[in-house]
Design a protein around this motif. Sequence first.
Motif, mmCIF file in Angstrom:
data_model
loop_
_atom_site.group_PDB
_atom_site.id
_atom_site.type_symbol
_atom_site.label_atom_id
_atom_site.label_comp_id
_atom_site.label_asym_id
_atom_site.label_seq_id
_atom_site.Cartn_x
_atom_site.Cartn_y
_atom_site.Cartn_z
ATOM 1 N N LEU A 130 -0.606 3.419 8.150
ATOM 2 C CA LEU A 130 0.741 2.872 7.940
ATOM 3 C C LEU A 130 0.711 1.706 6.961
ATOM 4 N N LEU A 131 -0.369 0.940 6.968
ATOM 5 C CA LEU A 131 -0.481 -0.166 6.020
ATOM 6 C C LEU A 131 -0.916 0.319 4.640
ATOM 7 N N ALA A 132 -1.861 1.246 4.598
ATOM 8 C CA ALA A 132 -2.485 1.626 3.326
ATOM 9 C C ALA A 132 -1.593 2.518 2.467
ATOM 10 N N LEU A 133 -0.914 3.479 3.074
ATOM 11 C CA LEU A 133 -0.178 4.453 2.260
ATOM 12 C C LEU A 133 0.965 3.819 1.463
ATOM 13 N N PRO A 134 1.804 2.971 2.044
ATOM 14 C CA PRO A 134 2.815 2.309 1.207
ATOM 15 C C PRO A 134 2.184 1.406 0.149
ATOM 16 N N GLY A 135 1.076 0.756 0.505
ATOM 17 C CA GLY A 135 0.387 -0.079 -0.469
ATOM 18 C C GLY A 135 -0.120 0.726 -1.646
ATOM 19 N N LEU A 136 -0.681 1.897 -1.365
ATOM 20 C CA LEU A 136 -1.160 2.756 -2.450
ATOM 21 C C LEU A 136 -0.005 3.244 -3.317
ATOM 22 N N PHE A 137 1.119 3.575 -2.683
ATOM 23 C CA PHE A 137 2.287 4.019 -3.430
ATOM 24 C C PHE A 137 2.782 2.904 -4.363
ATOM 25 N N LEU A 138 2.880 1.683 -3.813
ATOM 26 C CA LEU A 138 3.346 0.560 -4.627
ATOM 27 C C LEU A 138 2.356 0.240 -5.744
ATOM 28 N N TRP A 139 1.056 0.347 -5.458
ATOM 29 C CA TRP A 139 0.047 0.090 -6.483
ATOM 30 C C TRP A 139 0.158 1.107 -7.611
ATOM 31 N N GLU A 140 0.382 2.378 -7.264
ATOM 32 C CA GLU A 140 0.514 3.408 -8.295
ATOM 33 C C GLU A 140 1.757 3.166 -9.148
ATOM 34 N N ARG A 141 2.843 2.767 -8.499
ATOM 35 C CA ARG A 141 4.061 2.464 -9.250
ATOM 36 C C ARG A 141 3.850 1.277 -10.176
ATOM 37 N N TYR A 142 3.128 0.265 -9.689
ATOM 38 C CA TYR A 142 2.826 -0.910 -10.514
ATOM 39 C C TYR A 142 1.990 -0.508 -11.726
#
Length: 60
Positions: A34-46
């Motif tokens: 739950l912590l990692a997947l949104p973080g990875l999504f935001l990192w990819e968007r960045y």
Amino acid sequence: MNMKLIRTILEIAAMPLFAAALFATGLIAAFAHLLALPGLFLWERYRENKPVSPRREKQH
């Protein structure tokens, strides 16, 4: 009581502890996802919005 019977009873008594440990491990893994997947999504968007500048060739 012979040793085999005592050992069997102890193994059966320990099963809830194993089940609780496995359940806790699953909860920890789910929370980590739950912590990692949104973080990875935001990192990819960045990374898409801010592409890496092309590297200059080294001067020898």
